[in-house]
Design a protein around this motif. Structure first.
Motif, PDB file in Angstrom:
ATOM      1  N   ARG A 122      -7.050 -13.150  -2.710  1.00  0.00           N
ATOM      2  CA  ARG A 122      -5.650 -13.551  -2.542  1.00  0.00           C
ATOM      3  C   ARG A 122      -4.729 -12.720  -3.431  1.00  0.00           C
ATOM      4  O   ARG A 122      -3.637 -12.331  -3.008  1.00  0.00           O
ATOM      5  N   LEU A 123      -5.158 -12.456  -4.644  1.00  0.00           N
ATOM      6  CA  LEU A 123      -4.350 -11.628  -5.542  1.00  0.00           C
ATOM      7  C   LEU A 123      -4.167 -10.226  -4.984  1.00  0.00           C
ATOM      8  O   LEU A 123      -3.079  -9.643  -5.044  1.00  0.00           O
ATOM      9  N   GLN A 124      -5.249  -9.681  -4.415  1.00  0.00           N
ATOM     10  CA  GLN A 124      -5.183  -8.352  -3.813  1.00  0.00           C
ATOM     11  C   GLN A 124      -4.212  -8.356  -2.632  1.00  0.00           C
ATOM     12  O   GLN A 124      -3.439  -7.411  -2.437  1.00  0.00           O
ATOM     13  N   ALA A 125      -4.249  -9.425  -1.831  1.00  0.00           N
ATOM     14  CA  ALA A 125      -3.350  -9.517  -0.681  1.00  0.00           C
ATOM     15  C   ALA A 125      -1.894  -9.580  -1.129  1.00  0.00           C
ATOM     16  O   ALA A 125      -1.022  -8.919  -0.547  1.00  0.00           O
ATOM     17  N   VAL A 126      -1.615 -10.377  -2.158  1.00  0.00           N
ATOM     18  CA  VAL A 126      -0.249 -10.468  -2.683  1.00  0.00           C
ATOM     19  C   VAL A 126       0.210  -9.106  -3.209  1.00  0.00           C
ATOM     20  O   VAL A 126       1.301  -8.620  -2.873  1.00  0.00           O
ATOM     21  N   ALA A 127      -0.628  -8.477  -4.012  1.00  0.00           N
ATOM     22  CA  ALA A 127      -0.255  -7.197  -4.628  1.00  0.00           C
ATOM     23  C   ALA A 127      -0.056  -6.115  -3.569  1.00  0.00           C
ATOM     24  O   ALA A 127       0.850  -5.286  -3.683  1.00  0.00           O
ATOM     25  N   TYR A 128      -0.886  -6.122  -2.524  1.00  0.00           N
ATOM     26  CA  TYR A 128      -0.755  -5.096  -1.488  1.00  0.00           C
ATOM     27  C   TYR A 128       0.559  -5.244  -0.732  1.00  0.00           C
ATOM     28  O   TYR A 128       1.233  -4.263  -0.432  1.00  0.00           O
ATOM     29  N   MET A 138       6.251  -2.602 -11.609  1.00  0.00           N
ATOM     30  CA  MET A 138       5.895  -1.363 -10.920  1.00  0.00           C
ATOM     31  C   MET A 138       6.928  -1.000  -9.865  1.00  0.00           C
ATOM     32  O   MET A 138       7.288   0.184  -9.703  1.00  0.00           O
ATOM     33  N   LEU A 139       7.431  -1.989  -9.150  1.00  0.00           N
ATOM     34  CA  LEU A 139       8.457  -1.738  -8.142  1.00  0.00           C
ATOM     35  C   LEU A 139       9.739  -1.216  -8.783  1.00  0.00           C
ATOM     36  O   LEU A 139      10.383  -0.301  -8.267  1.00  0.00           O
ATOM     37  N   ARG A 140      10.127  -1.809  -9.898  1.00  0.00           N
ATOM     38  CA  ARG A 140      11.340  -1.367 -10.575  1.00  0.00           C
ATOM     39  C   ARG A 140      11.195   0.052 -11.106  1.00  0.00           C
ATOM     40  O   ARG A 140      12.133   0.855 -11.016  1.00  0.00           O
ATOM     41  N   ALA A 141      10.018   0.373 -11.631  1.00  0.00           N
ATOM     42  CA  ALA A 141       9.780   1.730 -12.120  1.00  0.00           C
ATOM     43  C   ALA A 141       9.789   2.718 -10.963  1.00  0.00           C
ATOM     44  O   ALA A 141      10.312   3.835 -11.072  1.00  0.00           O
ATOM     45  N   LEU A 156       3.353  -4.045  -3.105  1.00  0.00           N
ATOM     46  CA  LEU A 156       3.372  -2.639  -3.491  1.00  0.00           C
ATOM     47  C   LEU A 156       3.140  -1.683  -2.324  1.00  0.00           C
ATOM     48  O   LEU A 156       3.556  -0.526  -2.380  1.00  0.00           O
ATOM     49  N   GLY A 157       2.434  -2.128  -1.282  1.00  0.00           N
ATOM     50  CA  GLY A 157       2.199  -1.272  -0.118  1.00  0.00           C
ATOM     51  C   GLY A 157       1.173  -0.188  -0.353  1.00  0.00           C
ATOM     52  O   GLY A 157       1.008   0.688   0.492  1.00  0.00           O
ATOM     53  N   SER A 158       0.466  -0.215  -1.459  1.00  0.00           N
ATOM     54  CA  SER A 158      -0.522   0.807  -1.796  1.00  0.00           C
ATOM     55  C   SER A 158      -1.806   0.130  -2.241  1.00  0.00           C
ATOM     56  O   SER A 158      -1.789  -0.651  -3.201  1.00  0.00           O
TER      57      SER A 158
END
Length: 294
Positions: free
Chosen positions: A17-23, A69-72, A26-28
Motif C-alpha cells: 500500500r505504501l508503494q502504491a501511494v508513493a507511486y 520530493m515533489l516540491r524539490a 511521484l509517478g516513478s
C-alpha cells in the motif's frame, strides 16, 4: 519475536500500500521505492510504543517524504525538463521496466500520471490520498499544514484539472476517440493498411525536430508518406495512451510517467486530416492535459 522482527513485520504488511501511494504521488517506480525505504529507516529510529496506528503513521511519513520530493522536483523542473526530454528521445524505447509494468497493472495509466505531474504538490497529495485512497481530509490537512476545508478545496481543484473540460460536444468527442483509438491500434501493430484506413488522403503530419531521426522531414504530406512514417514508430507507440489534450482527443507518450511526447489531432469526416508530434519542453508545458473519461 524481537523488536526488530516486529518492526519488519509491521512494515512488510504495509509495503504494498505504501508503494502504491508513493507511486501515485511521484509517478516513478524508483523514486517511490526510495520514499518507502526512507520511511523504513525513520521507523527504525522511532519509538514504536508511541505510535497508536502504525499503518496511518507509515502512510503519513511516506506522504511527507513524497511531498518534499515533489516540491524539490518543482523547484528544479525548469532546469532539468529539456535535458530529460532530449535524453529520453535519444534512448531506444523497449517497453517499461518490470517494476513499472507491475505498478501500471494496478490501475494506474500513464496518462493519469502525466496529468498528476502537472498538479501543484499540495493538490496532488490532497487528490491522491482522498480520491484514490479514501483518506479523510482531516487526516490529510496536517500533512499539508492546511485546514480540512482548505485541503478539500485543493482536492476539488485537482479533480477539475484531472477531468478537464472537453472543447467539443460529447458526441464529437466520442467520434474523435474512436478514430484516434483506431490510429493508435494500427500504429502499435505497424499495420500500414490499417493506418491508411484512418488517414485522409491529403493528411499532414508535423513533428518537432527533436523527435525525428537525423535527416527526417519535419513535415510529411499525403496518406502514404504519413502512414509509412507512422509505421516506423511502432515501438514508441506501445507507450502511447489516449488523453484529453487542449480539450480534444490526443495521445501522450510517457515511458516513466513523465511527459515525453504529445500528439494532437485534427479529425474531419471520421478521418485524421492532420496531426502534430510535440516534444519541445516549452510547448509541452503549455498544453492543457486531462484524463479522457471512459
Amino acid at each position: 519475536m524481537n523488536e526488530c522482527d516486529g518492526l519488519a513485520e509491521q512494515f512488510e504488511a504495509q509495503r504494498g500500500r505504501l508503494q502504491a501511494v508513493a507511486y501515485r504521488l511521484l509517478g516513478s517506480p524508483n523514486e517511490a521505492e526510495d520514499a518507502v525505504q526512507e520511511a523504513w529507516l525513520r521507523l527504525g529510529r522511532t519509538d514504536v510504543g508511541t505510535v497508536d496506528n502504525p499503518a496511518g503513521w507509515l502512510r503519513t511519513v511516506v506522504t511527507r517524504i513524497c511531498l518534499d520530493m515533489l516540491r524539490a522536483r518543482t523547484a528544479r523542473r525548469e532546469d532539468l525538463a529539456e535535458q530529460q526530454v532530449l535524453d529520453q528521445i535519444s534512448e531506444p524505447v523497449q517497453g517499461s521496466q518490470p517494476e513499472e509494468r507491475a505498478l501500471l497493472a494496478d490501475s494506474v495509466s500513464r496518462a493519469l500520471l502525466v496529468v498528476l505531474d502537472a498538479l501543484e504538490p499540495a493538490e496532488r497529495v490532497a487528490f491522491v490520498l482522498h480520491d484514490m485512497f479514501a483518506v479523510p481530509f482531516g487526516q490529510i490537512a496536517p500533512i499539508l499544514e492546511r485546514t480540512p476545508v482548505a485541503t478539500k478545496k485543493l482536492a476539488s481543484r485537482a479533480r477539475h484539472k484531472v477531468r478537464g473540460t472537453p472543447a467539443v460536444s460529447a458526441d464529437e468527442l466520442a467520434r474523435h476517440r474512436q478514430v484516434v483509438s483506431a490510429f493508435l491500434s494500427a500504429a502499435r501493430a505497424g499495420d500500414l493498411n490499417a493506418i491508411l484506413a484512418v488517414l485522409a488522403p491529403d493528411v499532414v503530419r508535423r513533428s518537432d525536430p527533436a523527435v525525428l531521426p537525423p535527416g527526417a522531414a519535419a513535415e510529411l504530406r499525403g496518406a502514404r508518406a504519413v502512414a509509412e512514417g507512422t509505421a516506423l514508430l511502432a515501438r514508441r507507440s506501445q507507450l502511447a495512451e489516449l488523453a484529453l489534450v487542449d480539450g480534444t482527443v490526443g495521445l501522450v507518450v510517457a515511458p516513466r510517467g513523465r511527459l515525453l511526447i504529445a500528439l494532437t489531432f485534427t479529425v474531419e469526416k471520421d478521418r485524421i486530416a492532420a496531426y502534430e508530434v510535440i516534444a519541445d519542453p516549452a510547448r509541452l508545458r503549455r498544453l492543457d492535459l486531462a484524463v479522457l473519461a471512459e
